[in-house]
Design a protein around this motif. Structure first.
Motif, PDB file in Angstrom:
ATOM      1  N   LEU A 186     -55.700  75.831  42.089  1.00 47.64           N
ATOM      2  CA  LEU A 186     -54.569  75.774  41.174  1.00 47.64           C
ATOM      3  C   LEU A 186     -54.184  74.324  40.883  1.00 47.64           C
ATOM      4  O   LEU A 186     -54.520  73.414  41.649  1.00 47.64           O
ATOM      5  N   THR A 187     -53.459  74.141  39.793  1.00 48.20           N
ATOM      6  CA  THR A 187     -53.016  72.812  39.369  1.00 48.20           C
ATOM      7  C   THR A 187     -51.525  72.846  39.056  1.00 48.20           C
ATOM      8  O   THR A 187     -51.028  73.816  38.481  1.00 48.20           O
ATOM      9  N   ARG A 188     -50.826  71.784  39.449  1.00 49.58           N
ATOM     10  CA  ARG A 188     -49.419  71.627  39.074  1.00 49.58           C
ATOM     11  C   ARG A 188     -49.275  70.318  38.312  1.00 49.58           C
ATOM     12  O   ARG A 188     -49.775  69.277  38.742  1.00 49.58           O
ATOM     13  N   THR A 189     -48.580  70.384  37.184  1.00 47.98           N
ATOM     14  CA  THR A 189     -48.385  69.224  36.322  1.00 47.98           C
ATOM     15  C   THR A 189     -46.990  68.642  36.512  1.00 47.98           C
ATOM     16  O   THR A 189     -46.011  69.380  36.637  1.00 47.98           O
ATOM     17  N   PHE A 190     -46.912  67.311  36.525  1.00 48.27           N
ATOM     18  CA  PHE A 190     -45.637  66.608  36.674  1.00 48.27           C
ATOM     19  C   PHE A 190     -45.428  65.675  35.490  1.00 48.27           C
ATOM     20  O   PHE A 190     -46.380  65.149  34.921  1.00 48.27           O
ATOM     21  N   SER A 191     -44.157  65.462  35.147  1.00 50.76           N
ATOM     22  CA  SER A 191     -43.810  64.584  34.035  1.00 50.76           C
ATOM     23  C   SER A 191     -42.787  63.556  34.479  1.00 50.76           C
ATOM     24  O   SER A 191     -42.258  63.611  35.588  1.00 50.76           O
ATOM     25  N   ASN A 192     -42.494  62.622  33.596  1.00 55.00           N
ATOM     26  CA  ASN A 192     -41.405  61.676  33.787  1.00 55.00           C
ATOM     27  C   ASN A 192     -40.240  62.076  32.897  1.00 55.00           C
ATOM     28  O   ASN A 192     -40.327  63.005  32.106  1.00 55.00           O
ATOM     29  N   GLY A 193     -39.156  61.346  32.998  1.00 51.57           N
ATOM     30  CA  GLY A 193     -37.997  61.630  32.166  1.00 51.57           C
ATOM     31  C   GLY A 193     -36.773  61.849  33.021  1.00 51.57           C
ATOM     32  O   GLY A 193     -36.852  62.034  34.232  1.00 51.57           O
ATOM     33  N   TRP A 194     -35.607  61.864  32.385  1.00 46.45           N
ATOM     34  CA  TRP A 194     -34.353  61.964  33.143  1.00 46.45           C
ATOM     35  C   TRP A 194     -34.269  63.247  33.948  1.00 46.45           C
ATOM     36  O   TRP A 194     -33.644  63.301  35.005  1.00 46.45           O
ATOM     37  N   GLU A 195     -34.906  64.321  33.459  1.00 46.10           N
ATOM     38  CA  GLU A 195     -34.802  65.596  34.154  1.00 46.10           C
ATOM     39  C   GLU A 195     -35.859  65.741  35.242  1.00 46.10           C
ATOM     40  O   GLU A 195     -35.925  66.755  35.913  1.00 46.10           O
ATOM     41  N   ASN A 196     -36.709  64.735  35.413  1.00 41.82           N
ATOM     42  CA  ASN A 196     -37.790  64.821  36.386  1.00 41.82           C
ATOM     43  C   ASN A 196     -37.679  63.739  37.448  1.00 41.82           C
ATOM     44  O   ASN A 196     -38.606  62.981  37.708  1.00 41.82           O
ATOM     45  N   ASP A 197     -36.497  63.626  38.031  1.00 41.05           N
ATOM     46  CA  ASP A 197     -36.243  62.773  39.188  1.00 41.05           C
ATOM     47  C   ASP A 197     -36.524  61.293  38.973  1.00 41.05           C
ATOM     48  O   ASP A 197     -37.255  60.676  39.743  1.00 41.05           O
ATOM     49  N   PRO A 198     -35.955  60.658  37.937  1.00 33.20           N
ATOM     50  CA  PRO A 198     -36.076  59.209  37.830  1.00 33.20           C
ATOM     51  C   PRO A 198     -35.197  58.536  38.874  1.00 33.20           C
ATOM     52  O   PRO A 198     -34.244  59.128  39.373  1.00 33.20           O
ATOM     53  N   SER A 199     -35.506  57.313  39.219  1.00 38.77           N
ATOM     54  CA  SER A 199     -34.704  56.571  40.182  1.00 38.77           C
ATOM     55  C   SER A 199     -34.749  55.099  39.819  1.00 38.77           C
ATOM     56  O   SER A 199     -35.335  54.707  38.811  1.00 38.77           O
ATOM     57  N   SER A 200     -34.147  54.265  40.657  1.00 36.20           N
ATOM     58  CA  SER A 200     -34.146  52.832  40.386  1.00 36.20           C
ATOM     59  C   SER A 200     -35.538  52.235  40.490  1.00 36.20           C
ATOM     60  O   SER A 200     -35.792  51.151  39.988  1.00 36.20           O
TER      61      SER A 200
END
Length: 304
Positions: A129-143
């Protein structure tokens, strides 16, 4: 038997008895009345109540435990607006008619046991199986990271530099995986998952309309994380970079710097509580100078 792609299999589907469970885990076709949950396949990151209720029912039904000091983030984020109203209605119903709660809990277990029996029937012990991840404010951004995908790829780069075959990362108790991931993501994790950790999927749950619909999104499987502190080990070579700005991925000049980063991230994953630092494991930590320079260039060139 070697791991297989589950969508190549011929599995029998089970009917979901509980209206609540059907509303939570499917696209809801054929339901006469609903609480108003956004079904898991259509969900986005803001719909915490569906994730939370489904996760809690699964924990109770399947005997899943997690140390209370490391809660699933779905239990720590505030419910607002319609989500809160839906949740209040559900809890009110459970208090008035406890049988509804027990029926939902029992149905989750029944679906899981059916899924397990179907894999056992074909003598399959793991699936790819594969899980896809993204960036963006809703995907756990940090400093320090632009989002989860950047953090994932930075961890991979650090692990390669430190010659480690795996690295640690936090995962939710239930997460959605697919046969091939999604094209628009920033990074993929592809792994062989033991079938004992597959809760259910689109090939084991039936649609109530009796038509040729998928009750659950095509190719989707729900994977269980049984770790007591939520942290799992990911093989370094299981991660693939996709559509992502390379300037959002940190580099490491020395092995000791990479090892320090991996160790810091692992500690932060285990110790920080998302109630206070939602998705941000290093908010109070200072960014390395080299990373500050790369981020400044990224802002100038890409505007972000």
């Amino acid at each position: 038997m070697n791991a297989q792609h589950p969508n190549q299999l011929k599995l029998n589907k089970i009917d979901v008895k509980s209206d609540l469970v059907y509303e939570l885990i499917t696209q809801g076709r054929g339901l006469k009345s609903q609480y108003g949950f956004v079904g898991w396949p259509k969900i986005n990151s803001s719909d915490q109540v569906t994730y939370g209720v489904t996760t809690w029912l699964a924990m109770r039904s399947l005997g899943l435990e997690r140390f209370p000091w490391f809660p699933d983030p779905r239990f720590t984020r505030r419910l607002l607006g319609n989500e809160l109203e839906v949740f209040k209605e559900l809890i009110s119903d459970w208090i008035k008619v406890p049988l509804k709660f027990h029926e939902a809990s029992d149905d989750i277990l029944r679906i899981y046991e059916h899924t397990q029996s179907e894999f056992a029937r074909l003598n399959i012990t793991s699936v790819s199986l594969t899980r896809t991840f993204s960036n963006g404010w809703e995907n756990d951004p940090s400093s320090e990271h632009s989002g989860f995908a950047s953090r994932l790829l930075t961890l991979q780069k650090a692990a390669v530099k430190a010659n480690r075959k795996s690295f640690d990362i936090p995962f939710r108790i239930l997460s959605s995986w697919g046969s091939g991931g999604y094209g628009q993501g920033g990074a993929d994790i592809s792994m062989d998952i033991p079938v004992k950790d597959i809760a259910w999927g689109n090939l084991t749950v039936a649609d109530r309309t009796g038509m040729m619909h998928h009750a659950i999104e095509d190719g989707e499987w729900i994977v269980i994380n049984r770790s007591m502190n939520g942290v799992v080990s990911i093989p370094t070579n299981a991660v693939t970079s996709k559509h992502i700005d390379p300037l959002t991925i940190q580099s490491f000049g020395t092995v000791s710097e990479a090892e320090e980063y991996l160790d810091e991230q692992s500690v932060k994953f285990e110790l920080e509580n998302p109630i206070h630092l939602s998705g941000d494991y290093r908010r109070k930590s200072s960014m390395r100078f080299s990373f500050r320079i790369r981020r400044a260039i990224a802002v100038l060139i890409h505007g972000r």
